[in-house]
Design an enzyme around this catalytic site. Structure first.
Site, PDB file in Angstrom:
ATOM      1  N   HIS A  42     -37.848  47.457 -15.862  1.00 14.40           N
ATOM      2  CA  HIS A  42     -36.875  47.877 -14.845  1.00 14.40           C
ATOM      3  C   HIS A  42     -36.455  49.330 -15.062  1.00 14.40           C
ATOM      4  O   HIS A  42     -36.348  50.110 -14.120  1.00 14.40           O
ATOM      5  CB  HIS A  42     -35.614  46.991 -14.933  1.00 14.40           C
ATOM      6  N   PHE A  78     -27.187  42.369 -18.650  1.00 16.98           N
ATOM      7  CA  PHE A  78     -26.194  42.761 -17.652  1.00 16.98           C
ATOM      8  C   PHE A  78     -26.910  43.641 -16.646  1.00 16.98           C
ATOM      9  O   PHE A  78     -27.511  44.643 -17.027  1.00 16.98           O
ATOM     10  CB  PHE A  78     -25.059  43.559 -18.316  1.00 16.98           C
ATOM     11  N   GLU A  79     -26.840  43.245 -15.382  1.00 12.00           N
ATOM     12  CA  GLU A  79     -27.402  44.099 -14.338  1.00 12.00           C
ATOM     13  C   GLU A  79     -26.607  43.852 -13.075  1.00 12.00           C
ATOM     14  O   GLU A  79     -26.342  42.694 -12.744  1.00 12.00           O
ATOM     15  CB  GLU A  79     -28.846  43.688 -13.998  1.00 12.00           C
ATOM     16  N   ILE A  80     -26.231  44.916 -12.415  1.00 11.41           N
ATOM     17  CA  ILE A  80     -25.687  44.772 -11.069  1.00 11.41           C
ATOM     18  C   ILE A  80     -26.586  45.637 -10.215  1.00 11.41           C
ATOM     19  O   ILE A  80     -26.677  46.845 -10.451  1.00 11.41           O
ATOM     20  CB  ILE A  80     -24.227  45.241 -10.988  1.00 11.41           C
TER      21      ILE A  80
END
Ligand code: GDP
Ligand code: MN
Length: 393
Positions: free
Chosen positions: A327, A290-292
């Site tokens: 990241h 999950f990444e926004i």
């Protein structure tokens, strides 16, 4: 011959005791390396999210209505790297995300694959959304194992990873995937003019109605990165990631942001063994399935230089560096920590972990539950450290 009463009672009690001991022995999951150090913290874990809904402005949908052609649109896409064989799982994820959020905003989907998508994949995924779906092939030079990686050394390392029970250690494509997600995806020509993305994997779940434009919120609040789950990593996948990072930082001290989250990155108090095995890194990371995020960060010079350094060092192949720790370390060092946001309101599951808020907008998950897996998984939650060093928002 009748057995005397006290003896019978003793036999029954002994049998019960034996049964209980055997039950306990088999019930307790085996301790895996470095994970026995947090038992005492378990009872507190599930209360973390009893903070209720975010403040009201978060929940508004005013002005962003999907059916309103004048409603402002952000330059963004839902993004999925996925294999043709994972079609069913992808449909599951799409269904949830469309129902809870995207059907109100219709952001396009962009699917990436190292081989062409099948006609079935394209037809069935497009049927899940009113929004446009794009199907993109990854350029060979973005996916291929770099020329400086020695294949004999890779095979040797793969054996060692296997001995250490590192999941996917010998699977070259898994390494390629981690490298692509670390430093390649945002270079794809199809994303050249796109700024924000929401990464979605097959077989994940979304539980809560979200009534505001997430991308617009990111933009209006000047956020770079949003996460739901924050975990410890398996140190044996990244023994030299932190040492390489330190070398890089020694050459580029100017890249360290003055309002960084370094304390979260290097914490050694909560799980000292993890920090020791990772040679100085807490192993805490945003769980990147999950990444926004704003791709501007990955495209910035500090991150590009960092990725280049790591890529040359070889750890995407000789170890099993994940895109999540890469990241996360970069965000923790080069970014303003106030630009990293915990989306407590997005109910999410990727097996075996959840982010499940306390809100009437959520269905299908248990409030505050972190995992439905074995009990030892509770201590994999690193959010307490994030809250300690950075805060709730
Ligand atoms: P895990 O979540 O770490 O267990 O790894 P996954 O198997 O879920 O892989 C992570 C993401 O990368 C998923 O979205 C997969 O669909 C995708 N992925 C992994 N390997 C490949 C691959 O070789 N080709 C493609 N196209 N996608 C892949
Ligand atoms: Mn996955």
């Amino acid at each position: 011959m009748a057995i005397p009463r006290p003896l019978r009672a003793l036999a029954i009690v002994s049998a019960f005791l034996l049964f209980y001991l055997l039950f306990q022995a088999f019930r307790t999951p085996p301790t895996i390396h470095g994970q026995g150090d947090l038992e005492h913290e378990l009872p507190n874990e599930p209360t973390l999210q009893e903070y209720g809904e975010p403040p009201p402005p978060l929940w508004r949908a005013d002005g962003y209505a999907a059916d309103n052609p004048d409603s402002p649109r952000i330059n963004a896409t839902l993004l999925a790297l996925v294999r043709n064989e994972e079609l069913d799982g992808m449909l599951v994820s799409m269904r949830d995300l469309e129902r809870t959020w995207n059907s109100k905003f219709n952001y396009p989907w962009t699917f990436f694959n190292d081989v062409p998508f099948s006609e079935d994949f394209k037809r069935l995924t497009q049927m899940e959304t009113k929004a446009k779906c794009n199907y993109e092939l990854i350029p060979k030079e973005h996916w291929a194992v770099p020329s400086w990686i020695n294949s004999d050394l890779f095979d040797e390392s793969a054996k060692m990873l296997e001995e250490q029970e590192v999941q996917y250690g010998p699977m070259v494509s898994y390494h390629q995937m981690c490298r692509w997600n670390s430093g390649m995806f945002y270079k794809h020509p199809a994303l050249q003019d796109v700024r924000y993305y929401w990464r979605v994997e097959p077989k994940v779940h979304f539980f809560c109605d979200i009534d505001y434009d997430i991308f617009r919120w990111m933009n209006d609040h000047n956020k770079t990165y949003g996460f739901t789950i924050n975990l410890y990593d398996a140190p044996q996948t990244i023994p030299t990631l932190w040492p390489e990072t330190e070398k890089f930082m020694a050459a580029h001290p100017e890249y360290l942001h003055e309002n960084n989250a370094r304390e979260w990155v290097v914490d050694s108090k909560r799980r000292p063994e993890h920090n020791i095995k990772a040679h100085g890194y807490s192993t805490c990371h945003f769980w990147s399935n999950f990444e926004i995020a704003d791709m501007g960060f990955w495209r910035s010079k500090p991150y590009e230089d960092y990725f280049e350094h790591l890529d040359r060092a070889g750890g995407f192949f000789y170890e099993r560096w994940g895109d999540a720790p890469v990241h996360s370390i970069a965000l923790g060092l080069f970014e303003d920590k106030s630009k990293i946001h915990w989306f407590r309101d997005i109910g999410y599951q990727h097996i075996p972990y959840f982010n499940c808020p306390k809100s009437p907008k959520c269905r299908g998950c248990v409030t505050g539950r972190f995992t439905d897996g074995e009990r030892f998984l509770f201590k994999e939650d690193c959010r307490p450290n994030w809250f300690k060093y950075v805060g709730m928002d």
